[in-house]
Design a protein around this motif. Sequence first.
Motif, short mmCIF file in Angstrom:
data_model
loop_
_atom_site.label_atom_id
_atom_site.label_comp_id
_atom_site.label_asym_id
_atom_site.label_seq_id
_atom_site.Cartn_x
_atom_site.Cartn_y
_atom_site.Cartn_z
N GLY A 283 0.78 -1.22 0.00
CA GLY A 283 0.00 0.00 0.00
C GLY A 283 0.82 1.27 0.00
N MET A 284 2.14 1.13 0.02
CA MET A 284 3.01 2.30 0.02
C MET A 284 3.85 2.32 -1.25
SD MET A 284 2.01 3.60 2.81
CE MET A 284 3.05 5.03 2.53
N GLY A 285 4.14 3.52 -1.73
CA GLY A 285 4.99 3.66 -2.91
C GLY A 285 4.44 2.91 -4.10
N LEU A 286 5.23 2.00 -4.64
CA LEU A 286 4.87 1.28 -5.86
C LEU A 286 4.24 -0.09 -5.60
CD1 LEU A 286 8.08 2.05 -7.97
CD2 LEU A 286 5.87 3.21 -8.06
N THR A 287 4.09 -0.46 -4.33
CA THR A 287 3.50 -1.75 -3.99
C THR A 287 2.01 -1.59 -3.70
OG1 THR A 287 5.56 -2.59 -3.05
CG2 THR A 287 3.54 -3.75 -2.45
N LYS A 288 1.18 -2.28 -4.47
CA LYS A 288 -0.25 -2.22 -4.22
C LYS A 288 -0.60 -3.05 -2.99
CE LYS A 288 -1.49 -1.44 -9.07
NZ LYS A 288 -2.25 -1.93 -10.24
N ILE A 289 -1.67 -2.67 -2.32
CA ILE A 289 -2.01 -3.33 -1.07
C ILE A 289 -2.56 -4.73 -1.27
CG2 ILE A 289 -4.38 -2.49 -0.89
CD1 ILE A 289 -3.77 -2.03 2.14
N GLY A 290 -3.07 -5.02 -2.45
CA GLY A 290 -3.63 -6.34 -2.71
C GLY A 290 -5.03 -6.47 -2.14
N SER A 291 -5.46 -7.70 -1.91
CA SER A 291 -6.85 -7.94 -1.48
C SER A 291 -7.01 -7.95 0.03
CB SER A 291 -7.32 -9.28 -2.04
OG SER A 291 -6.51 -10.35 -1.56
N ILE A 292 -5.92 -7.80 0.79
CA ILE A 292 -6.02 -7.79 2.24
C ILE A 292 -6.60 -6.46 2.71
CG2 ILE A 292 -4.76 -7.94 4.42
CD1 ILE A 292 -2.68 -9.65 3.01
N ALA A 293 -7.69 -6.52 3.48
CA ALA A 293 -8.29 -5.30 4.02
C ALA A 293 -7.32 -4.67 5.01
CB ALA A 293 -9.61 -5.62 4.71
N PRO A 294 -7.23 -3.33 5.04
CA PRO A 294 -6.28 -2.68 5.95
C PRO A 294 -6.40 -3.16 7.39
CG PRO A 294 -7.17 -1.07 4.43
CD PRO A 294 -7.93 -2.35 4.19
N GLN A 295 -7.61 -3.37 7.87
CA GLN A 295 -7.79 -3.78 9.27
C GLN A 295 -7.37 -5.22 9.52
OE1 GLN A 295 -10.15 -2.80 7.19
NE2 GLN A 295 -12.06 -3.97 7.39
N LYS A 296 -7.07 -5.97 8.45
CA LYS A 296 -6.64 -7.36 8.58
C LYS A 296 -5.13 -7.52 8.36
CE LYS A 296 -10.78 -9.10 9.23
NZ LYS A 296 -11.15 -9.75 10.51
N MET A 297 -4.44 -6.44 8.08
CA MET A 297 -3.02 -6.53 7.79
C MET A 297 -2.24 -6.86 9.05
SD MET A 297 -1.01 -6.51 5.31
CE MET A 297 0.75 -6.59 5.11
N THR A 298 -1.15 -7.63 8.90
CA THR A 298 -0.35 -8.04 10.05
C THR A 298 1.13 -7.77 9.80
OG1 THR A 298 0.00 -10.30 9.23
CG2 THR A 298 -1.99 -9.90 10.57
N ILE A 299 1.87 -7.67 10.89
CA ILE A 299 3.32 -7.52 10.78
C ILE A 299 3.93 -8.76 10.13
CG2 ILE A 299 5.46 -7.26 12.10
CD1 ILE A 299 3.79 -4.71 12.02
N SER A 300 3.38 -9.92 10.44
CA SER A 300 3.89 -11.16 9.85
C SER A 300 3.73 -11.18 8.34
CB SER A 300 3.18 -12.37 10.46
OG SER A 300 3.52 -12.52 11.82
N GLN A 301 2.62 -10.63 7.83
CA GLN A 301 2.43 -10.57 6.39
C GLN A 301 3.45 -9.66 5.73
OE1 GLN A 301 0.28 -12.35 4.18
NE2 GLN A 301 1.84 -11.40 2.86
N TYR A 302 3.75 -8.53 6.38
CA TYR A 302 4.80 -7.66 5.86
C TYR A 302 6.12 -8.43 5.78
CZ TYR A 302 2.00 -3.37 6.48
OH TYR A 302 1.05 -2.38 6.39
N ALA A 303 6.40 -9.24 6.80
CA ALA A 303 7.65 -10.03 6.80
C ALA A 303 7.65 -11.03 5.66
CB ALA A 303 7.82 -10.74 8.14
N GLU A 304 6.50 -11.62 5.38
CA GLU A 304 6.40 -12.56 4.26
C GLU A 304 6.64 -11.84 2.93
OE1 GLU A 304 6.09 -15.93 4.33
OE2 GLU A 304 6.46 -15.57 6.46
N ASP A 305 6.20 -10.61 2.84
CA ASP A 305 6.44 -9.84 1.62
C ASP A 305 7.93 -9.57 1.42
OD1 ASP A 305 3.70 -9.75 1.13
OD2 ASP A 305 3.43 -7.76 2.01
N VAL A 306 8.62 -9.29 2.52
CA VAL A 306 10.08 -9.11 2.43
C VAL A 306 10.74 -10.41 1.99
CG1 VAL A 306 12.19 -8.57 3.71
CG2 VAL A 306 10.10 -7.26 4.14
N PHE B 119 -1.29 3.28 4.76
CA PHE B 119 -1.06 3.83 6.10
C PHE B 119 -2.00 3.18 7.10
CE2 PHE B 119 -1.55 6.72 9.61
CZ PHE B 119 -0.27 7.21 9.82
N ARG B 120 -3.25 3.02 6.71
CA ARG B 120 -4.22 2.37 7.59
C ARG B 120 -3.80 0.94 7.90
NH1 ARG B 120 -8.08 4.80 4.08
NH2 ARG B 120 -8.85 2.81 3.32
N ALA B 121 -3.33 0.24 6.87
CA ALA B 121 -2.89 -1.14 7.07
C ALA B 121 -1.74 -1.21 8.07
CB ALA B 121 -2.48 -1.75 5.73
N GLY B 122 -0.79 -0.30 7.94
CA GLY B 122 0.34 -0.30 8.85
C GLY B 122 -0.07 0.00 10.28
#
Length: 247
Positions: free
Chosen positions: A60-83, A160-163
């Motif tokens: 959801g930031m810069g050039l990365t689209k947020i995808g189908s995950i709703a902001p209120q469902k986003m997790t730190i673990s998912q961010y780690a999986e993206d890395v 930002f909301r997802a974070g």
Amino acid sequence: MLDEIRYAPSKDTKVAYRIVGSGSPLVIVSGLGDSMDAWKESIVQTLAKEYCVILPDNRGMGLTKIGSIAPQKMTISQYAEDVFAVIQKEGLTGICLLGHSMGGMIAQEFALSYPDTVKKLMLFATDYGPESSYRARLMNRCVLPLQALSVIAPWHTKGFRAGACAIASWKGTAERLSTIQCKTLLLFGDTDFLMHIEVGHEMHTMISTSALKVVAGGTHRMHDLYPREFAKTVQAFFGEAAEQKKE
């Protein structure tokens, strides 16, 4: 010198990342509301002289689209999986990993999930979750209202909301930090209002392989205030890993 924007598939999105320079891989994970462009170019170019610097954009930031995950469902673990998706795409092992603020939370989850992938870890102006003493006293007063505000405030982006929601729902690493075995640098400023130096001392006792560096007058974004000094700190800590990679 190599300087490209690339994309790595990660479930329902493609993670954009900038890759600059050559040498030992140095992955830098940004904090809440930041993208790859938030890092001063002087820092990136200085580090790129010694490292292959990789700067992913969080969902959801810069050039990365947020995808189908709703902001209120986003997790730190998912961010780690993206890395990790970026690491897989580049075929990397033995990375140097640096995370700032929320990026430090992501870096903790990454290092705990993929310990064999991380050679050295730098946690910069972050905390270890809701059990952190300063978070318990102050941050919960900020993070939970921030979560509610970012859900209803139209001027904040979905990223930002997802974070904000991911930070607020994160259970933290208090019971797991002691398992980190790689050399770790905890970098804190003594005037950081958001991530108090007290938390740095707590994390230092939890991670047996850690060193704690406190910057006098350092703020939450001291890399913006003192880019040259920040780059030198990064080079000094990760330098050994870079030299070993060349051998």
